[in-house]
Design an enzyme around this catalytic site. Structure first.
Site, PDB file in Angstrom:
ATOM      1  N   LYS A  59      -0.590-144.655 -24.302  1.00  0.00           N
ATOM      2  CA  LYS A  59      -1.621-145.408 -23.580  1.00  0.00           C
ATOM      3  C   LYS A  59      -2.580-144.497 -22.820  1.00  0.00           C
ATOM      4  O   LYS A  59      -3.745-144.834 -22.665  1.00  0.00           O
ATOM      5  CB  LYS A  59      -1.027-146.502 -22.694  1.00  0.00           C
ATOM      6  CG  LYS A  59      -0.061-146.046 -21.657  1.00  0.00           C
ATOM      7  CD  LYS A  59       0.544-147.252 -20.965  1.00  0.00           C
ATOM      8  CE  LYS A  59       1.759-146.880 -20.154  1.00  0.00           C
ATOM      9  NZ  LYS A  59       1.752-145.658 -19.381  1.00  0.00           N
ATOM     10  N   ARG A  82       3.354-151.437 -12.373  1.00  0.00           N
ATOM     11  CA  ARG A  82       4.619-151.119 -13.023  1.00  0.00           C
ATOM     12  C   ARG A  82       5.747-152.005 -12.519  1.00  0.00           C
ATOM     13  O   ARG A  82       6.867-151.907 -13.011  1.00  0.00           O
ATOM     14  CB  ARG A  82       4.968-149.663 -12.745  1.00  0.00           C
ATOM     15  CG  ARG A  82       4.712-148.717 -13.907  1.00  0.00           C
ATOM     16  CD  ARG A  82       5.113-147.336 -13.462  1.00  0.00           C
ATOM     17  NE  ARG A  82       5.371-146.427 -14.527  1.00  0.00           N
ATOM     18  CZ  ARG A  82       4.480-145.571 -15.010  1.00  0.00           C
ATOM     19  NH1 ARG A  82       3.255-145.560 -14.553  1.00  0.00           N
ATOM     20  NH2 ARG A  82       4.821-144.719 -15.953  1.00  0.00           N
ATOM     21  N   ARG A 114       7.334-133.141 -26.757  1.00  0.00           N
ATOM     22  CA  ARG A 114       6.035-132.853 -26.169  1.00  0.00           C
ATOM     23  C   ARG A 114       6.038-131.516 -25.433  1.00  0.00           C
ATOM     24  O   ARG A 114       7.007-131.160 -24.771  1.00  0.00           O
ATOM     25  CB  ARG A 114       5.753-133.974 -25.157  1.00  0.00           C
ATOM     26  CG  ARG A 114       4.358-134.430 -25.121  1.00  0.00           C
ATOM     27  CD  ARG A 114       4.186-135.836 -24.669  1.00  0.00           C
ATOM     28  NE  ARG A 114       4.660-136.177 -23.342  1.00  0.00           N
ATOM     29  CZ  ARG A 114       4.358-137.328 -22.746  1.00  0.00           C
ATOM     30  NH1 ARG A 114       3.591-138.208 -23.354  1.00  0.00           N
ATOM     31  NH2 ARG A 114       4.817-137.603 -21.552  1.00  0.00           N
ATOM     32  N   ARG A 127       7.293-130.537 -19.689  1.00  0.00           N
ATOM     33  CA  ARG A 127       7.236-131.107 -18.345  1.00  0.00           C
ATOM     34  C   ARG A 127       8.628-131.538 -17.933  1.00  0.00           C
ATOM     35  O   ARG A 127       9.382-132.046 -18.756  1.00  0.00           O
ATOM     36  CB  ARG A 127       6.304-132.331 -18.337  1.00  0.00           C
ATOM     37  CG  ARG A 127       4.899-131.966 -17.991  1.00  0.00           C
ATOM     38  CD  ARG A 127       3.922-133.102 -18.115  1.00  0.00           C
ATOM     39  NE  ARG A 127       4.447-134.461 -17.975  1.00  0.00           N
ATOM     40  CZ  ARG A 127       3.746-135.546 -18.271  1.00  0.00           C
ATOM     41  NH1 ARG A 127       2.510-135.431 -18.715  1.00  0.00           N
ATOM     42  NH2 ARG A 127       4.252-136.731 -18.127  1.00  0.00           N
ATOM     43  N   ARG A 164      13.448-143.587 -17.687  1.00  0.00           N
ATOM     44  CA  ARG A 164      12.151-144.278 -17.607  1.00  0.00           C
ATOM     45  C   ARG A 164      12.133-145.542 -18.456  1.00  0.00           C
ATOM     46  O   ARG A 164      11.570-146.554 -18.067  1.00  0.00           O
ATOM     47  CB  ARG A 164      11.022-143.338 -18.048  1.00  0.00           C
ATOM     48  CG  ARG A 164      10.583-142.391 -16.950  1.00  0.00           C
ATOM     49  CD  ARG A 164       9.130-141.986 -17.122  1.00  0.00           C
ATOM     50  NE  ARG A 164       8.886-141.351 -18.386  1.00  0.00           N
ATOM     51  CZ  ARG A 164       8.554-140.073 -18.539  1.00  0.00           C
ATOM     52  NH1 ARG A 164       8.427-139.316 -17.487  1.00  0.00           N
ATOM     53  NH2 ARG A 164       8.341-139.570 -19.720  1.00  0.00           N
TER      54      ARG A 164
HETATM   55  P1  AMP Z   1       2.871-141.817 -16.215  1.00  0.00           P
HETATM   56  O1  AMP Z   1       2.050-140.600 -16.454  1.00  0.00           O
HETATM   57  O2  AMP Z   1       2.064-143.074 -16.101  1.00  0.00           O
HETATM   58  O3  AMP Z   1       4.030-141.947 -17.187  1.00  0.00           O
HETATM   59  O4  AMP Z   1       3.537-141.652 -14.753  1.00  0.00           O
HETATM   60  C1  AMP Z   1       4.392-140.556 -14.466  1.00  0.00           C
HETATM   61  C2  AMP Z   1       5.312-140.927 -13.319  1.00  0.00           C
HETATM   62  O5  AMP Z   1       4.545-141.214 -12.131  1.00  0.00           O
HETATM   63  C3  AMP Z   1       6.157-142.171 -13.530  1.00  0.00           C
HETATM   64  O6  AMP Z   1       7.341-141.908 -14.282  1.00  0.00           O
HETATM   65  C4  AMP Z   1       6.474-142.575 -12.089  1.00  0.00           C
HETATM   66  O7  AMP Z   1       7.468-141.747 -11.538  1.00  0.00           O
HETATM   67  C5  AMP Z   1       5.152-142.251 -11.378  1.00  0.00           C
HETATM   68  N1  AMP Z   1       4.252-143.423 -11.378  1.00  0.00           N
HETATM   69  C6  AMP Z   1       3.054-143.527 -12.027  1.00  0.00           C
HETATM   70  N2  AMP Z   1       2.498-144.732 -11.802  1.00  0.00           N
HETATM   71  C7  AMP Z   1       3.370-145.412 -11.020  1.00  0.00           C
HETATM   72  C8  AMP Z   1       3.387-146.718 -10.460  1.00  0.00           C
HETATM   73  N3  AMP Z   1       2.404-147.598 -10.689  1.00  0.00           N
HETATM   74  N4  AMP Z   1       4.451-147.070  -9.693  1.00  0.00           N
HETATM   75  C9  AMP Z   1       5.456-146.216  -9.448  1.00  0.00           C
HETATM   76  N5  AMP Z   1       5.508-144.977  -9.950  1.00  0.00           N
HETATM   77  C10 AMP Z   1       4.488-144.555 -10.727  1.00  0.00           C
END
Ligand code: AMP
Length: 221
Positions: free
Chosen positions: A13, A84, A123, A156, A167
């Protein structure tokens, strides 16, 4: 237009949201990118969320909701990574009401768990310019080195097997109820996230084009 894009981490996404933002001239607001930038800059916020992110857990709503509020004051955005939780979805409704910017569409990029695990654990990212490669699907020209800036690539910390599983568990438990929430509001469009990225992008664009035709906007009660 005001869009949100939903789906588990690894559904693609982020990449799709960037392309949509460029194509339609929207702001791409990725909460993951915002948090990673805070970590890179070693801010107080960054330090407070680093362990949570590395372990695959969610950052508290008390941090996330005001953070997003600051980024979506404009009229044209695609929000990636937020909401989320159902609580965040309710807060987003509240923010939209406050700014008088109703949501137009919630896109869901659908990808099975097994594919997510394969994609994420393979990745490799560039710690300098942020470029992301994959050992099978998108290998760098020279193994282990960034194509753009020649920096050695890293995995990462939040891309390990254990973190991905965590996750996914959280996604199914806390994030998936949001899908139904937007479905009931008649805002949800599902797009298959498997296959060619260009085709997925075209499918997403088609869905957005349909919604761009003026209609009565959704405004939370
Ligand atoms: P992403 O790049 O969107 O997968 O986000 C990486 C990490 O950031 C996630 O695994 C969460 O730990 C944190 N994170 C990002 N967006 C949110 C959100 N809306 N609520 C809580 N944690 C978030």
């Amino acid at each position: 237009m005001r869009l949100i894009i939903l789906g588990p981490s690894g559904a693609g996404k982020g990449t799709q949201a960037k392309r949509i933002a460029d194509y339609f001239g929207m702001r791409h607001v990725s909460t993951g990118d915002i948090l990673r930038e805070e970590i890179r800059r070693e801010t107080e916020l960054g330090k407070s969320v680093e362990d949570l992110i590395d372990s695959g857990n969610l950052v508290d709503d008390e941090i996330m909701i005001p953070l997003v509020d600051n980024f979506i004051k404009e009229d044209n955005f695609i929000l990636d990574g937020f909401p989320r939780t159902l609580n965040q979805a309710l807060a987003l409704d509240e923010i939209c009401r406050k700014h008088n910017t109703p949501l137009d569409l919630a896109l869901l990029v659908d990808v099975p768990d097994g594919v997510i695990v394969e994609r994420i654990t393979g990745r490799k990212a560039c710690p300098k310019c942020g470029a992301v490669f994959h050992k099978t699907f998108f290998p760098p020209k020279k193994e282990g080195v960034c194509d753009n800036c020649r920096t050695p690539l890293i995995q990462r910390e939040d891309d390990t097997h254990e973190t991905v599983e965590r996750r996914l568990l959280i996604y199914h438990e806390l994030t998936e109820p949001i899908v139904q929430y937007y479905e009931e509001k008649n805002l949800l469009s599902r797009v298959n996230g498997l296959g060619d990225a260009n085709e997925i992008n075209n499918n997403l664009k088609n869905v957005i084009h349909v919604v761009r035709v003026p209609r009565i906007p959704y405004m939370p009660e």
